[in-house]
Structure formats: C-alpha cells, structure tokens
Design an enzyme around this catalytic site. Structure first.
Site, PDB file in Angstrom:
ATOM      1  CE  LYS A  45      -1.217   4.405  -5.736  1.00 31.00           C
ATOM      2  NZ  LYS A  45      -1.766   3.458  -4.737  1.00 31.00           N
ATOM      3  CB  SER A  46      -5.196   7.932  -5.290  1.00 28.78           C
ATOM      4  OG  SER A  46      -6.307   7.086  -5.147  1.00 28.78           O
ATOM      5  CG  ASN A  69      -1.884  -1.815  -0.546  1.00 30.77           C
ATOM      6  OD1 ASN A  69      -1.474  -0.650  -0.544  1.00 30.77           O
ATOM      7  ND2 ASN A  69      -3.177  -2.119  -0.675  1.00 30.77           N
ATOM      8  N   GLY A  72       1.322   3.738   0.299  1.00 26.44           N
ATOM      9  CA  GLY A  72       1.549   5.118   0.752  1.00 26.44           C
ATOM     10  C   GLY A  72       1.236   6.164  -0.300  1.00 26.44           C
ATOM     11  CB  CYS A 127      -6.005   5.703   1.490  1.00 25.68           C
ATOM     12  SG  CYS A 127      -4.408   4.959   1.886  1.00 25.68           S
ATOM     13  CB  ILE A 188     -15.468  -1.640   0.602  1.00 20.75           C
ATOM     14  CG1 ILE A 188     -15.004  -3.065   0.265  1.00 20.75           C
ATOM     15  CG2 ILE A 188     -16.849  -1.630   1.169  1.00 20.75           C
ATOM     16  CD1 ILE A 188     -14.896  -4.037   1.419  1.00 20.75           C
ATOM     17  CB  THR A 190      -7.894  -2.093   1.623  1.00 20.19           C
ATOM     18  OG1 THR A 190      -7.376  -0.807   1.966  1.00 20.19           O
ATOM     19  CG2 THR A 190      -7.486  -2.446   0.210  1.00 20.19           C
TER      20      THR A 190
HETATM   21  C1  SIN Z   1      -1.875   3.139  -1.133  1.00 19.63           C
HETATM   22  O1  SIN Z   1      -1.359   3.751  -2.094  1.00 19.63           O
HETATM   23  O2  SIN Z   1      -1.281   3.003  -0.066  1.00 19.63           O
HETATM   24  C2  SIN Z   1      -3.238   2.537  -1.275  1.00 19.63           C
HETATM   25  C3  SIN Z   1      -4.265   3.534  -1.563  1.00 19.63           C
HETATM   26  C4  SIN Z   1      -5.590   3.211  -0.979  1.00 19.63           C
HETATM   27  O3  SIN Z   1      -5.749   2.267  -0.205  1.00 19.63           O
HETATM   28  O4  SIN Z   1      -6.558   3.938  -1.252  1.00 19.63           O
END
Ligand code: SIN
Length: 301
Positions: A45-46, A69, A72, A127, A188, A190
C-alpha cells in the site's frame, strides 16, 4: 516447458504477476499470503511520512465492470510500516510504494523503504483523488523528472514511476520519468471517476471522486502500455483489469515485462495468481513462446 521468469530492468522475478498497490498489502502476514499464492512480488500500500486515516466511508463501491474507490491513501506512516516490512521481506520480493508532496519527501521515503529491505521503489505519481499528491504531481513532466531524479539518486534499488491515465500527455510523462533516472514505469493507475446516488441527489463516495479499476479499464491500460512501448526505452509493468491469463497475455504482448493484479484479488481471492500462472504457461507452451521476453511486444510486429 515455457518459463514465467522475467526481468523488470535490474529486478528479476520468478513469476511476472505482482500484487498491485492497495490490496492485501498493508500487513506483513497479508503480503506473505499473496506471495504464497503465487505472486512474483507484492507492491505495498502507498506509504507516506505520517500516519493517515484516509477518507471517511463510503470509500468504495462496485460498478458494472469494476470498482470505484477513494480510500484516501490510508496508511500507518513510514516509521510504523517498518514492522510490516520486517515480517514480509524475509519471505519474498516486496516493492515499497510511496507517496509524497515533494521530491525531498519522496527521496526520504524511498531511503527508508530501501533500509527496510524493499527490492524496488514504486512512486505513486497517479492517485486520482488525494489533494496535493498523486496525479496532481504526476501530470506535470517537470515535476515528474525532478522527483524521479531525486529518488533515483537517493537509493541504489530500482525506482519505478506509477503513471496516471488521466492525462493526454502520458508518453511525455513517461519520458520525464525515464530522463529522471527511473528504471521502469507502471501503467496504469485508476481512471478518475464518480458515482451519484439518484435517490439522494448526491455523490456516493464521501470524497465525491474516486478511481475506477477492474475489467472496464483494461483496454485503456493495454493501449497505454502499447503507446509507452513505442515511446520509451525502460521496461513497463502493466496493470489494470487483469483477471485471467488472456488479460495478462494482452499486457505482455502490448509490451509489458511484468504485470500487477488488484481488483481481481478482491473478486477471486489470492488464488488468482496461481490460476493465471498455470493458464499462462499452458498458453505459452501451446503457442510456442518460451519465455515472457519471447512474448513481450509481439503485438507491435
Ligand atoms: C487510495 O488510497 O485512495 C488509492 C490510492 C491510489 O489510487 O493510488
């Protein structure tokens, strides 16, 4: 028998399918579960500098052909994340995904991920809905080059830039990442999207906007990889809507050296990796492709 092993620049993988950032990759045990299911690597996860709770619910919804989604960027912050890396890294290849608001912040986070044992860095420059992050930086080639250059100088492991499809200058952005010293691009993330609840007359997501993933975005992703293959010299990792061997093969034939799977893990469970590995090898055997490299980019010939 055909071989699934592949290389993304300096990084060798036994299998070409990785877990895309954002799914089953927030804890050490969940990352191990994905490796054991047949993923060649897991992208975390980032993770950012500080803990972040993410957006309020509702933060995702199903639509025809995928998911929208807006989580955030929830994460425990880079210091806390070390404990998860300590658990997962001894078991396989973990790519550290990071997000930041400046080149300095990205470089600091990349250095930490390298210290924690990440095999590569994936920079989230894409993101579509987090204010001050992601595609707000990743749609400007000057900023992308600056961040790529700062991160590439800060670490000795490979650096990848995850790109947004929400731009008409995708190939310029990728070139900027290449010029900044990135080892590969990931395409890519989203597509910026929105769902409205008619009965309420309001956007469904608390954040209003989110990102569309899943089968609906696959043709966009395949096209992006195809365009990038003609425009840059560094390797490409394909991602977007892969849930079967046919989808994975399309990305490789468009020019990807490896691929990532996200939404299909939510749909089919971690077993999707083993299934695609087995089916892809069968296809490669039958059609005379000895390796991923042998199949890569054939749609351009
Ligand atoms: C998110 O955590 O909202 C998604 C992260 C992303 O789209 O890179």
């Amino acid at each position: 028998m055909s071989s699934l092993s592949t290389k993304v620049g300096r990084l060798s993988l036994e299998r070409p399918g990785m877990v895309a950032s954002g799914i089953m990759d927030e804890t050490g045990p969940s990352m191990i579960r994905m490796l054991e299911a047949g993923a060649g690597a897991v992208v975390t996860k980032s993770v950012g500098s500080e803990p972040r709770p993410g957006h309020a619910n509702p933060c995702f919804t199903e639509v025809e052909g995928g998911l929208v989604n807006a989580m955030g960027l929830p994460n425990p912050g880079i210091a806390e994340f070390k404990a998860e890396m300590d658990v997962a890294v001894p078991k396989g290849k973990i790519v550290g995904s990071i997000y930041g608001a400046s080149a300095e912040e990205f470089a600091m986070l990349a250095g930490k991920m390298e210290d924690y044992g990440a095999c590569a860095i994936e920079m989230n420059l894409s993101c579509p809905h987090a204010k001050g992050y992601g595609m707000e930086l990743g749609t400007d080639p000057v900023i992308v080059k600056e961040i790529s250059s700062a991160v590439s100088s800060a670490v000795s492991i490979p650096v990848w830039a995850k790109l947004t499809p929400n731009t008409h200058i995708l190939t310029q952005i990728a070139k900027a990442a290449e010029d900044g010293g990135c080892d590969a691009v990931v395409a890519i993330n989203t597509l910026k999207a929105m769902v409205i609840t008619p009965e309420l007359g309001k956007p469904f997501l608390s954040n209003k906007f989110g990102g569309l993933s899943g089968p609906a975005v696959r043709p966009v992703g395949v096209r992006a990889v195809y365009d990038l293959y003609d425009s840059i010299s560094i390797p490409i990792v394909g991602v977007g809507g892969i849930s079967t061997w046919r989808d994975a093969a399309q990305y490789i034939m468009a020019g990807a050296s490896a691929y990532q799977i996200g939404s299909a893990v939510a749909d089919q469970g971690p077993e999707v990796f083993g299934r695609i590995n087995g089916d892809l090898v069968k296809f490669m055997d039958e059609y005379g492709y000895s390796s991923v490299e042998d199949m890569r980019g054939v749609a351009h010939e």
